[in-house]
Design an enzyme around this catalytic site. Structure first.
Site, short mmCIF file in Angstrom:
data_model
loop_
_atom_site.label_atom_id
_atom_site.label_comp_id
_atom_site.label_asym_id
_atom_site.label_seq_id
_atom_site.Cartn_x
_atom_site.Cartn_y
_atom_site.Cartn_z
N GLY A 14 8.51 -6.13 -1.97
CA GLY A 14 9.00 -7.35 -2.60
C GLY A 14 8.68 -8.57 -1.76
O GLY A 14 7.77 -8.56 -0.92
N ASP A 45 14.91 -11.62 -7.74
CA ASP A 45 13.81 -10.80 -8.23
C ASP A 45 12.53 -11.17 -7.48
O ASP A 45 11.78 -12.06 -7.87
CB ASP A 45 13.63 -11.03 -9.73
CG ASP A 45 12.64 -10.06 -10.36
OD1 ASP A 45 11.83 -9.46 -9.62
OD2 ASP A 45 12.67 -9.88 -11.59
N THR A 94 18.89 -9.06 -0.51
CA THR A 94 18.26 -9.40 0.75
C THR A 94 19.21 -10.24 1.57
O THR A 94 19.87 -11.13 1.03
CB THR A 94 16.97 -10.21 0.51
OG1 THR A 94 16.08 -9.46 -0.32
CG2 THR A 94 16.28 -10.56 1.82
#
Length: 361
Positions: free
Chosen positions: A256, A279, A226
């Site tokens: 996400g 994550d 990201t």
């Protein structure tokens, strides 16, 4: 100009003038540890940082500068995990998650699992500017974006993403994000199995991963990523933005933490900002960027606030991979990470070009 006159009144006026001049030149009063404009971003996405810096240094608002910076990363397909052409899901399709937040008004615009539109961060800004909503998803987010003038629809796949997906299929769709399931074949469809342990122990000679479809931890620098960016403009206003095409080989429909305010990024112009990467399925359970900003509100410096937020996650999920940068309203910045070495980029008035800071886990 004679700053030190002989009488006390002149000395007072001269001192006041000096303080005013100092504030106008530096954007801060003496004793503060940082300055602005300022751009901070996850990873060595230097071109994106310079794009945002050019915008904010030439008078753009923090929100518009964030959008310019994240758009640059989408155009450049940073690490293959931002913008179109990367991170195929299980069906081989690339979708976009993005978010922008104004730290002055606390408004947020976001899109998630958006198909056919490559300009994720611009779509997020349109949601913030032209709706009273915070998050639009899927094909309806695409339709909204097109109605507001963004180009589309178009295929977000690339030759690289299709090749990556074909190799994954040839590897029996491993690794994947399933758990507690039994597949009809190695690539599914999958069915719930409440007796997973029995299934594992009765598959003698077989790889339990392929038989049961267990999720493996395959988050890494090039399997998902990201851009999370914070900008402080010349007026001290703060904004944050994010863009990602998500986890590689994710289950279709997965979203996400990229478009979730408080998880991937958060801003409050009274306090500071935070950006995160890693994550997202785990990190979004803790809202680490909201935690960072609130910790700074209570008096923590950016370094301790970032370390505290990462530690909260690591205590519950010691194998998780993730990282955070924190920056306070004065421009002081720091990072913290777990499971990998993290790098973030900064551009400030004292720098001739964007610089990369390395944070060890």
């Amino acid at each position: 100009m004679e700053l030190y006159a002989h009488d006390s009144n002149n000395r007072f006026r001269a001192s006041a003038l000096l303080l005013v001049l100092l504030f106008q030149v530096t954007g801060r009063v003496a004793g503060e540890s940082g300055s602005y404009p300022l751009v901070v971003s996850t990873w060595p996405f230097l071109e994106a940082v310079e794009r945002a810096w050019s915008a904010v240094n030439n008078g753009s608002s923090a929100v518009d500068a964030v959008v310019d910076g994240c758009s640059a990363c989408e155009e450049l397909r940073c690490d293959g995990t931002v913008g179109p052409g990367g991170s195929p899901d299980e069906n081989g399709e690339t979708t976009i998650d993005a978010m922008v937040m104004d730290g002055v008004t606390m408004e947020v615009g976001a899109v998630a699992a958006m198909r056919y539109i490559k300009d994720g961060i611009k779509a997020a800004r349109l949601v913030m500017r032209h709706t009273q909503h915070t998050l639009l998803v899927g094909e309806k987010a695409s339709a909204f974006s097109i109605s507001m003038g963004l180009p589309g629809p178009e295929d977000l796949s690339s030759s690289e993403s299709i090749e990556k997906w074909n190799k994954w299929k040839e590897n029996n769709c491993q690794p994947n994000f399933w758990k507690n399931v039994v597949p009809v074949n190695s690539c599914g469809p999958y069915y719930s199995n409440d007796l997973m342990v029995v299934a594992e122990t009765t598959c003698s000679g077989d790889d339990p991963m392929r038989t049961v479809g267990l999720r493996s931890n395959h988050f890494g620098l090039h399997s998902h990523d990201t851009i999370s960016m914070a900008v402080i403009d010349k007026f001290g206003h703060i904004a944050v933005g994010t863009s990602t095409n998500g986890a590689t080989f994710k289950i279709p429909g997965r979203v996400g933490d990229g478009p979730i305010a408080g998880s991937s990024a958060y801003a409050d112009s009274d306090i500071g900002a935070c950006g995160a990467t890693g994550d997202g399925d785990i990190m979004m359970r803790f809202l680490p960027c909201y935690q960072v900003v609130e910790s700074m509100r209570l008096g923590m410096d950016p370094k301790d606030a970032a370390k505290d937020a990462i530690s909260r996650i690591a205590r519950k999920f010691p194998d998780f991979i993730g990282a955070i940068f924190a920056v306070n309203k004065n421009g002081t910045h720091a990072g913290a990470c777990h499971g990998w070495t993290f790098k973030y980029s900064v551009r400030s008035p004292e720098m001739h070009h964007a610089e990369v800071f390395t944070v060890l886990p």
